[in-house]
Design a protein around this motif. Structure first.
Motif, PDB file in Angstrom:
ATOM      1  N   GLU A   1       0.854  -1.204   0.000  1.00 16.36           N
ATOM      2  CA  GLU A   1       0.000   0.000   0.000  1.00 16.36           C
ATOM      3  C   GLU A   1       0.888   1.252   0.000  1.00 16.36           C
ATOM      4  O   GLU A   1       1.953   1.271   0.608  1.00 16.36           O
TER       5      GLU A   1
ATOM      6  N   LYS B   1       2.512   3.628  -6.931  1.00 14.72           N
ATOM      7  CA  LYS B   1       2.402   2.993  -8.251  1.00 14.72           C
ATOM      8  C   LYS B   1       1.695   3.898  -9.261  1.00 14.72           C
ATOM      9  O   LYS B   1       2.153   4.008 -10.398  1.00 14.72           O
TER      10      LYS B   1
ATOM     11  N   PRO C   1      -7.245  -5.351  -8.802  1.00 21.15           N
ATOM     12  CA  PRO C   1      -8.372  -6.022  -9.428  1.00 21.15           C
ATOM     13  C   PRO C   1      -9.192  -5.005 -10.202  1.00 21.15           C
ATOM     14  O   PRO C   1      -9.384  -3.884  -9.743  1.00 21.15           O
TER      15      PRO C   1
ATOM     16  N   HIS D   1      -9.955 -12.929  -6.982  1.00 19.26           N
ATOM     17  CA  HIS D   1      -8.913 -12.200  -7.723  1.00 19.26           C
ATOM     18  C   HIS D   1      -8.667 -12.859  -9.079  1.00 19.26           C
ATOM     19  O   HIS D   1      -8.497 -12.173 -10.094  1.00 19.26           O
TER      20      HIS D   1
ATOM     21  N   ASP E   1      -1.364  -1.913 -13.259  1.00 22.36           N
ATOM     22  CA  ASP E   1      -1.196  -1.673 -11.822  1.00 22.36           C
ATOM     23  C   ASP E   1      -1.616  -2.963 -11.099  1.00 22.36           C
ATOM     24  O   ASP E   1      -2.812  -3.230 -10.996  1.00 22.36           O
ATOM     25  N   ARG E   2      -0.663  -3.762 -10.695  1.00 20.18           N
ATOM     26  CA  ARG E   2      -0.834  -5.063 -10.033  1.00 20.18           C
ATOM     27  C   ARG E   2      -1.209  -6.178 -11.011  1.00 20.18           C
ATOM     28  O   ARG E   2      -1.917  -5.947 -11.986  1.00 20.18           O
ATOM     29  N   PHE E   3      -0.734  -7.393 -10.689  1.00 16.92           N
ATOM     30  CA  PHE E   3      -1.093  -8.589 -11.470  1.00 16.92           C
ATOM     31  C   PHE E   3      -0.849  -9.799 -10.579  1.00 16.92           C
ATOM     32  O   PHE E   3      -0.996  -9.698  -9.347  1.00 16.92           O
TER      33      PHE E   3
ATOM     34  N   THR F   1      -1.251 -11.332  -6.089  1.00 13.32           N
ATOM     35  CA  THR F   1      -1.933 -12.476  -5.468  1.00 13.32           C
ATOM     36  C   THR F   1      -0.914 -13.355  -4.741  1.00 13.32           C
ATOM     37  O   THR F   1      -1.187 -13.876  -3.651  1.00 13.32           O
TER      38      THR F   1
ATOM     39  N   GLN G   1      -2.231 -12.907  -1.056  1.00 14.40           N
ATOM     40  CA  GLN G   1      -2.928 -14.128  -0.630  1.00 14.40           C
ATOM     41  C   GLN G   1      -1.923 -15.239  -0.308  1.00 14.40           C
ATOM     42  O   GLN G   1      -2.107 -15.987   0.650  1.00 14.40           O
TER      43      GLN G   1
ATOM     44  N   TYR H   1      -8.080  -3.760   2.457  1.00 16.29           N
ATOM     45  CA  TYR H   1      -6.751  -4.343   2.685  1.00 16.29           C
ATOM     46  C   TYR H   1      -5.899  -3.516   3.638  1.00 16.29           C
ATOM     47  O   TYR H   1      -5.065  -4.061   4.356  1.00 16.29           O
TER      48      TYR H   1
END
Ligand code: TMP
Length: 218
Positions: A21, A25, A49, A79, A104-106, A110, A114, A165
């Motif tokens: 966090e 980004k 997501p 996700h 932005d994230r992939f 996860t 996770q 989150y």
């Protein structure tokens, strides 16, 4: 994508931005997009997501509500449900057209959130990635790294955000930070870790070097 003759015959490049966090980004993705545009590459900018209408609907289930709303496995599956829709309707078609994609994230998120954060481990995440992303692994992943306390402080200062989150506790965030560093260390050809505590311009310059290297071999 306007670069070079025959560009449409070639798959584009897939670049992901990762981190905990408040790592900055969004700012860096905007800078990377403008760097590419200056070099006649007009990238698709997207996020997870989300990133497609269906995945954005699933995003709301993931980022709103109480931290314990989902058990870890359900959360991982959500996700990947969002990701599969995003890959099939946005990322894969863009790459096939020769467009460059900044996401932005992939999958690494996860793995970190996770897999490490919730303790599911890497194996189930990698198995689901094999099943769902049709081989769309990134060509380059920028990992913006910073101490958890600073990141959460920065994230908390941004008004009006969903923050399921952000409320998951310091230990969760420490585990996912270690996760990102472990993922990057195991895949140094793809991943570049950058200290997100440095000034914005310095970070953007470092990312530009990695982008330039991709352009040279494109
Ligand atoms: P964002 O704040 O970067 O838009 O991302 C939303 C949240 O979703 C963020 O806290 C990280 C989390 N997340 C996961 O836990 N697993 C994932 O696979 C992805 C893509 C995001």
């Amino acid at each position: 994508m306007t670069k070079g003759a025959g560009a449409a015959d070639r798959r584009g490049r897939f670049i992901t931005f990762e981190g905990g966090e408040g790592a900055g980004k969004s700012t860096q993705i905007a800078r990377a997009a403008s760097f590419l545009k200056d070099r006649q590459i007009d990238p698709v900018v997207t996020r997870e997501p989300g990133g497609s209408p269906g995945a954005e609907q699933i995003r709301r289930l993931l980022v709103e509500g109480e931290p314990g709303r989902w058990d870890a496995v359900t959360e991982m599956l959500l996700h990947f449900a969002a990701r599969r829709d995003h890959v099939r309707t946005v990322i894969a078609p863009a790459l096939a057209e020769g467009r460059w994609v900044l996401c932005d994230r992939f999958v690494d998120s996860t793995l970190a959130y996770q897999g490490y954060g919730h303790g599911l481990g890497e194996a189930p995440v990698r198995q689901l990635a094999d099943l769902t992303i049709d081989g769309a692994w990134p060509d380059l992943t920028i990992v913006l790294d910073l101490p958890v306390e600073q990141g959460l402080k920065r994230a908390g200062e941004r008004a009006g955000r969903e923050h399921r989150y952000e409320r998951m506790g310091l230990d969760f965030h420490r585990r996912l930070r270690e996760g990102f560093l472990a993922i990057a260390a195991a895949d140094p050809d793809r991943c570049r870790v950058i200290n997100a505590m440095r000034p914005v311009d310095e970070i953007a310059d470092k990312i530009a070097i990695s982008l330039e290297q991709l352009i040279i071999v494109y």
